[in-house]
Design a protein around this motif. Structure first.
Motif, mmCIF file in Angstrom:
data_model
loop_
_atom_site.group_PDB
_atom_site.id
_atom_site.type_symbol
_atom_site.label_atom_id
_atom_site.label_comp_id
_atom_site.label_asym_id
_atom_site.label_seq_id
_atom_site.Cartn_x
_atom_site.Cartn_y
_atom_site.Cartn_z
ATOM 1 N N TYR A 45 0.834 -1.203 0.000
ATOM 2 C CA TYR A 45 0.000 0.000 0.000
ATOM 3 C C TYR A 45 0.872 1.258 0.000
ATOM 4 N N TRP A 46 1.839 1.305 0.909
ATOM 5 C CA TRP A 46 2.674 2.504 0.999
ATOM 6 C C TRP A 46 3.542 2.671 -0.242
ATOM 7 N N ILE A 48 2.675 1.878 -3.281
ATOM 8 C CA ILE A 48 1.822 2.367 -4.355
ATOM 9 C C ILE A 48 1.335 3.786 -4.055
ATOM 10 N N ALA A 49 0.945 4.033 -2.809
ATOM 11 C CA ALA A 49 0.370 5.333 -2.451
ATOM 12 C C ALA A 49 1.428 6.434 -2.340
ATOM 13 N N PHE A 92 3.806 1.718 -10.365
ATOM 14 C CA PHE A 92 2.928 2.226 -9.315
ATOM 15 C C PHE A 92 1.851 3.164 -9.851
ATOM 16 N N GLN A 93 2.155 3.958 -10.877
ATOM 17 C CA GLN A 93 1.152 4.879 -11.413
ATOM 18 C C GLN A 93 0.012 4.121 -12.080
ATOM 19 N N ARG A 96 -1.977 2.364 -9.215
ATOM 20 C CA ARG A 96 -2.717 3.358 -8.441
ATOM 21 C C ARG A 96 -4.015 3.760 -9.142
ATOM 22 N N ASN A 97 -4.016 3.762 -10.465
ATOM 23 C CA ASN A 97 -5.186 4.199 -11.227
ATOM 24 C C ASN A 97 -6.154 3.066 -11.573
ATOM 25 N N GLN A 103 -6.787 -3.871 -8.565
ATOM 26 C CA GLN A 103 -5.623 -3.839 -7.683
ATOM 27 C C GLN A 103 -5.539 -5.134 -6.878
ATOM 28 N N TYR A 150 -6.383 -1.628 1.968
ATOM 29 C CA TYR A 150 -6.340 -0.404 1.169
ATOM 30 C C TYR A 150 -7.277 0.654 1.743
ATOM 31 N N ARG A 154 -6.000 4.001 3.629
ATOM 32 C CA ARG A 154 -6.364 5.255 2.974
ATOM 33 C C ARG A 154 -7.052 6.191 3.962
#
Length: 163
Positions: A45-46, A48-49, A92-93, A96-97, A103, A150, A154
Motif C-alpha cells: 500500500y505505501w 503504491i500510495a 505504481f502509477q 494506483r489508477n 488492484q 487499502y 487510505r
C-alpha cells in the motif's frame, strides 16, 4: 512542515510495525495456509500510495527484520521484498489508477510471486519439496484482504494528512 513530515514517517512506520507483529504470530499448521502476508500488504500500500516515502531500501530493511523475527535464513525475505518493491514501484502509477478489484488481482499476483519465491528458496536451501495447490489460498486471502487494507490505510492517510 518538518514536524508533519516526521509525524507522517512515524505513522507509516507504526503501520508497518503492526503488520510485522501480526505477520510473526504463529498459526496452527491446519490454518497456516490461510495466513495473510500482512506486512507485505501494508508495504505494498505505501509503495503504491507514497513511493517517495517508502522504497526498495525500506523494503529490504523490512525483509531483514522479518527474517530476524521469523527465524528464516537471513536475506530471503529481504530479497523477496526488494523484488516485490521493484515490481510495484515500476508500475505504481498504473496500479494506483486501477479499480480496487483490479488492484486486488495485481496483489494476488504479487502474493503468488512471493509464495513461489519462498518455495524456490525452500527447495534450494532445505532440499524439501512441499508444494501444494493450497499455496493459492494464501494468495487469494491476500487479494481479498487487500481491499480492506487499502481502505483502512487510505482512511489513516487522509485523517493524518500523510503526503
Amino acid at each position: 512542515m518538518m514536524g508533519n513530515n516526521r509525524f507522517s514517517i512515524l505513522i507509516i512506520w507504526l503501520t508497518l510495525l503492526i503488520g510485522l507483529c501480526v505477520q510473526i504470530i504463529p498459526w496452527s499448521a491446519n490454518y497456516n495456509m490461510f495466513k495473510p502476508h500482512l506486512l507485505m500488504l501494508i508495504m505494498a500500500y505505501w509503495l503504491i500510495a507514497l513511493p517517495h516515502r517508502i522504497g526498495m531500501g525500506m523494503a529490504f530493511i523490512l525483509g531483514i527484520v522479518l527474517d530476524l523475527f521469523s527465524g528464516s535464513i537471513l536475506g530471503i525475505h529481504a530479497f523477496i521484498f526488494s523484488c516485490m518493491a521493484y515490481l510495484l514501484l515500476f508500475k505504481f502509477q498504473l496500479i494506483r489508477n486501477l479499480a480496487l478489484w483490479q488492484q486486488a488481482i495485481v496483489i494476488f499476483a504479487v502474493s503468488l510471486c512471493y509464495n513461489f519465491l519462498v518455495f524456490l528458496f525452500q527447495i534450494t536451501i532445505y532440499r524439501t519439496i512441499t508444494i501444494s495447490p493450497l499455496i493459492l489460498i494464501s494468495s487469494c486471502v491476500d487479494g481479498l484482504l487487500w481491499i480492506v487494507i487499502y481502505l483502512f490505510l487510505r482512511i489513516i492517510r487522509r485523517n493524518f494528512a500523510i503526503n
